[in-house]
Structure formats: structure tokens, C-alpha cells
Design a protein around this motif. Sequence first.
Motif, mmCIF file in Angstrom:
data_model
loop_
_atom_site.group_PDB
_atom_site.id
_atom_site.type_symbol
_atom_site.label_atom_id
_atom_site.label_comp_id
_atom_site.label_asym_id
_atom_site.label_seq_id
_atom_site.Cartn_x
_atom_site.Cartn_y
_atom_site.Cartn_z
ATOM 1 N N UNK A 265 -0.534 2.396 5.652
ATOM 2 C CA UNK A 265 -1.373 3.282 4.850
ATOM 3 C C UNK A 265 -1.123 3.082 3.353
ATOM 4 N N UNK A 266 -0.031 2.395 3.002
ATOM 5 C CA UNK A 266 0.270 2.100 1.603
ATOM 6 C C UNK A 266 -0.340 0.745 1.245
ATOM 7 N N UNK A 267 -1.226 0.746 0.273
ATOM 8 C CA UNK A 267 -1.938 -0.466 -0.117
ATOM 9 C C UNK A 267 -1.310 -1.051 -1.369
ATOM 10 N N UNK A 268 -0.905 -2.303 -1.292
ATOM 11 C CA UNK A 268 -0.304 -2.992 -2.432
ATOM 12 C C UNK A 268 -1.367 -3.400 -3.445
ATOM 13 N N UNK A 269 -2.493 -3.940 -2.955
ATOM 14 C CA UNK A 269 -3.544 -4.399 -3.859
ATOM 15 C C UNK A 269 -4.821 -4.663 -3.078
ATOM 16 N N UNK A 270 -5.905 -4.855 -3.844
ATOM 17 C CA UNK A 270 -7.162 -5.380 -3.318
ATOM 18 C C UNK A 270 -7.473 -6.667 -4.073
ATOM 19 N N UNK A 271 -7.964 -7.660 -3.356
ATOM 20 C CA UNK A 271 -8.470 -8.886 -3.983
ATOM 21 C C UNK A 271 -9.989 -8.766 -3.983
#
Length: 413
Positions: free
Chosen positions: A183-189
Motif C-alpha cells: 500500500x506504500x507507493x515509492x513512485x509512479x513512472x
Amino acid sequence: MASSAGLALCGQVLVVRGGSRFLVTSTANSDDDVLFTYDCSTAERSHKRIKGEITGEDGQPVDKGNDTILASTFAQSGRYFALTDDSKRLILFRTKPWQCLSVRTVVRRCTALTFTASEEKLLVADKSGDVYSFSVLEPQECGKLELGHLSMLLDVAVSPDDRYVLTADRDEKIRVSWAAAPHSIESFCLGHAEFVSRIFVVPDHPELLLSSSGDCTLRLWEYRSGRELHCCHLTSLQEPAEPWGDKRFAASRITYCSQESCVALLCDCIPVVYIFQLDAHRQQLGYRQQLAFQHRVWDIVFEEGQGLWVLQDCREAPLVLCRPVDGRWQADPESAALRKVSAHLQGNWAMLEGAAGGDVGFSGLYKATFDNVTAYLRKKEERLQKRRQNPPPGPNGQAKKMKSGEASLRCSS
């Protein structure tokens, strides 16, 4: 999307699948024959019958599929092999020796799967946008929901240190999530203008990600930060005389050769393989050449030290092996390994005959666009033209003529 004819390779062990079947052989220059064969139509079905209705492990009714293999992959060590099929089954194999370990049911039909680097789990992405994890060490355990998207997932990958799960969806997004806490998102490309068809973490440069899309681009990312490093527009690489020059297409396979730092890209509706050189120091991709084929190409895969294997729709030559010669990749018809493996496929051509390749599914993923304004303006102009030609009658019964100023005013309204 998923292909019913394809390749998977680990070391010198090559798996060729077609329809519901696959066979395993060796690319080594030895007398090894076919090592293993399997037919999903004979696999057990782990369904339960409740009140006369067949249900899956989630308790929902099961719609029977046609057993076609949708996706398959090796674990990095080659000790395990897994596949999913159209009957919503996940089948796990041990490879030394080859043995089916389990047949488990998935909730939705799957689009992609991958082993974690530790080979303790198998991650499966499905059409509803979810990723489930299945234990490898406990092959009978049910799957666990790890993360979800709001749109269909088309590919899934993991970082070599197992810290991140990378997912690609129909809504142009690549999400980088923490594996320990999805549920923890590091990043979006972000940057693709159409669905993201394939993603690939470069093995010897684990901070880099390759992605392809229905927008006809191949992009290089530093995925932890979501930063785009390089973008190649594939349409600019086509020759004007090529009959597919105005087609939209996406990559159905990205494969990589560490020894040559070479990236090969197979597109879903054109018989061409694009070859790129990865310059990790400059963080960019250099276009090298195209490999054109006379037959539909189903799949490609690199074998380190051997070359690029190409599976095509041709019974007389089901496989092509391409190798670099003076800096240019070209077919090597004299390879003993090629002749041996091709002979095995010719003897089992029934499983490939009529199989669909990577051109299945992608065309339906483009989002339809509607231009209501143009149609409205056209109809409005038609109404005004009719009124000019047949003006309404005036008070004395004669047709009322529109003044020039009034006509122009109405036209501009």
C-alpha cells in the motif's frame, strides 16, 4: 496482451508453448531429446461444488476456459517454472527433475506472472487490476491479495533485491510499490500516452527499467524516482515503404542480452524486431537495426552466449537463431542447436498450428475517442443551409428573405 504461442528460457533449457501444451528441450549441442511435455487440458481442477454449482477457491462461480496458456516464466535459478491458463489455473513445476508441484485456482484470468528474487513467492497480475502472491515453498497454499489498480494490469516485475513490486496498467501508469508494504507507493513512472504493455527491470543495472506502450515508444526509467531518462519513438524508425507504417502497435516482448548490452523489442502486429544498445553510463538507448521476417513472429528471447531465438509461424522453419556478425545481427541457419530444436518443434507442430501470437488483445486496449463537437457543428451548418434555401413564409404569405447581416449573425451563433 497474452500470447498462446511463446518462449521461456533459462540457461540452456528452452520452453516452447502453444495452445494448452508446452514442451521442454535443451539448446546445448548434445543428443538430449525433449525433456518434458505437459498439456493443461489434462490438469486437475481444484474446484469445489456447492449446491450443484462449480466454484473456485474464492467461492465464486467458475466459467470454464479453453485451457490455453496465457503466460509463463522461469524462476531466476531455473529451479521452478510456472504458468497460468485460460481456465484460471496457476500451475507450478519443479524443473530438476521436471515435476508438477501444484495446480491452484486464481480469482481472475491472469495477464503476467513473475517469481520474486528469493523464489519464495510467485506474483500474479490479473485483468481486474490485482496482484496476488502464491507461496512457492508451500505449493498448496491459496493466494494472498497484495495490491490493486483501478484498471487492467498488463505486466508485473520485481526489483532484483525484492524491495519493490512494479506494475503496469491500461491507464498509462507504472507504479513502484514497496514489496513489504504494497500500500506504500515509492513512485509512479508517468509519461506514456497509452496503455503500458511491457515492463522490464535490467538485470545488470537494477536501478533501470524499460517500458513499452501502445503509444509506440520504448522508454528508459530510473524507477525509484520515477524519472524518465530516454524515450525512443518507434514510428520514426520505420521505413516509408513499409506497409504497416501507419499502424499503432505496442511491444509484446522485451528481452535483454547482458553480454552485448542489447535490447530486443518485438511488436504485436508487425513482423519486425527492433534492436537497441543500452548505454547505462549515459542512461540512454541507441537504435541499431531492424530484423524483418517473412512470417508472423510469435515470440523472442535472448540466450547468453548463443543469440536471439525467434519463434515464428512457419512449419518448415519454426525457429530462427540470430547472432551478431561484425556488429550486425543476422540469422545463422547453420547452427546445430537450431536444427535440433527446430526438428522437435516440427514433430510437435500440432500444438503451434493455429496458435495466436502477440497480436491478440492489444488492439482492443486503445481507448476510443469521441468528437461530438465536429458532428454538432456539421449538423448545425446543414440546418442553416436548408433555412437559407427554404426561408419561412412572411406575414403576407411570401417567403421571408434573410438580410445579409441577419444571416451572418445566425451563422455565427
